[in-house]
Design an enzyme around this catalytic site. Sequence first.
Site, PDB file in Angstrom:
ATOM      1  N   LYS A 157      14.551  29.892 -52.107  1.00 41.19           N
ATOM      2  CA  LYS A 157      14.637  28.650 -52.881  1.00 41.19           C
ATOM      3  C   LYS A 157      13.189  28.189 -53.048  1.00 41.19           C
ATOM      4  O   LYS A 157      12.699  27.304 -52.331  1.00 41.19           O
ATOM      5  CB  LYS A 157      15.510  27.621 -52.161  1.00 41.19           C
ATOM      6  CG  LYS A 157      15.866  26.428 -53.027  1.00 41.19           C
ATOM      7  CD  LYS A 157      16.984  25.622 -52.385  1.00 41.19           C
ATOM      8  CE  LYS A 157      17.100  24.230 -52.975  1.00 41.19           C
ATOM      9  NZ  LYS A 157      17.440  24.202 -54.386  1.00 41.19           N
TER      10      LYS A 157
HETATM   11  N1  PMP Z   1      21.407  27.665 -57.670  1.00 46.65           N
HETATM   12  C1  PMP Z   1      20.286  26.940 -57.812  1.00 46.65           C
HETATM   13  C2  PMP Z   1      19.255  27.380 -58.793  1.00 46.65           C
HETATM   14  C3  PMP Z   1      20.094  25.779 -57.031  1.00 46.65           C
HETATM   15  O1  PMP Z   1      18.978  25.059 -57.176  1.00 46.65           O
HETATM   16  C4  PMP Z   1      21.097  25.376 -56.130  1.00 46.65           C
HETATM   17  C5  PMP Z   1      20.918  24.131 -55.315  1.00 46.65           C
HETATM   18  N2  PMP Z   1      20.214  24.397 -54.133  1.00 46.65           N
HETATM   19  C6  PMP Z   1      22.246  26.176 -56.015  1.00 46.65           C
HETATM   20  C7  PMP Z   1      22.374  27.304 -56.802  1.00 46.65           C
HETATM   21  C8  PMP Z   1      23.339  25.809 -55.051  1.00 46.65           C
HETATM   22  O2  PMP Z   1      22.890  26.003 -53.730  1.00 46.65           O
HETATM   23  P1  PMP Z   1      23.485  25.152 -52.510  1.00 46.65           P
HETATM   24  O3  PMP Z   1      24.953  25.213 -52.632  1.00 46.65           O
HETATM   25  O4  PMP Z   1      22.976  25.874 -51.318  1.00 46.65           O
HETATM   26  O5  PMP Z   1      22.954  23.775 -52.643  1.00 46.65           O
END
Ligand code: PMP
Length: 289
Positions: A157
């Site tokens: 991320k």
């Molecule tokens: N894809 C992207 C590009 C994101 O930024 C997020 C948010 N973090 C997610 C998917 C979903 O991830 P999560 O469920 O871990 O928040």
Amino acid sequence: MPDYGDLDGTIWFDGRMVPWREAKLHYLTHGLHYASVVFEGERAYDGRIFRLRDHTDRLFEGAEILGYKIPFTKDEIDQACYEVLAANGLRDGYLRPAAWRGSDKLGLSPGGASVHVAIAAWAWPSYFSPEQKMKGIRLTHAPWRRPAPDTAPTRAKASGLYQICTLSKQQAEAQGFDDALMLDYRGFVAEATGANLFLAIDGKLHTPIADCFLNGITRQTVIDLARAKGVEVIERHIQPQELAQAREAFLTGTAAEITPIAEIGEYRFTPGALCSLIIKDYHRATHAG
Ligand code: PMP
């Protein structure tokens, strides 16, 4: 929209609590120029941060992928997240931990640069009531594709990966949409700009294999919740034209939670039984204990 640099509150910054407005970086910070930033988005419900250790694990793994080490332990970061919540008087809210390379080395070769970590938290309620949510949001097609895993560190991320997300989101909003659907480098359906995608086809949930974009923690939770209810979940490569077969569609993410979709470009969906089931079960899971 508030100016996020100009709020009351306290931010955890390299191990110290600092007044919100004093949590500042130098202009020549490596993270700003070369995107050596990894970050998280977490939510607290009733005083408990949902799947905190999974978020912390992802933060550390992302730093490792970008080639640096976070100078705190995972326990220290978890504890700091709770301290930030408490310091800001929050039981429900959004947390944003981030790590980045500092200003002591500016260049493509960042070896030996210092690594910094900060955590902010603020109130971020779900903006829509469940009834409003069930109307669904409107997506268009994104002009950018998710890159291949040998083109970018797609499992992290990492802030650099968000350039195509912010560009896609900005264009979607300028055209009156809420968000945009991104395809991957092969042309398969991938995800929205900050959330994963599920489709309900013939009573089963279908979701793209997360092999070149974030395998969201919410996505993983939803897969488990659906299977626990006897709903079949199929992870596979999905062609864009298969959107025509889906009755329901929804996004999942820490910030988005479960957000039903009414349209994606030329395709229409009617949020129904599967959306409601997952919304309810996700609410229960996040508020348990
Ligand atoms: N894809 C992207 C590009 C994101 O930024 C997020 C948010 N973090 C997610 C998917 C979903 O991830 P999560 O469920 O871990 O928040």
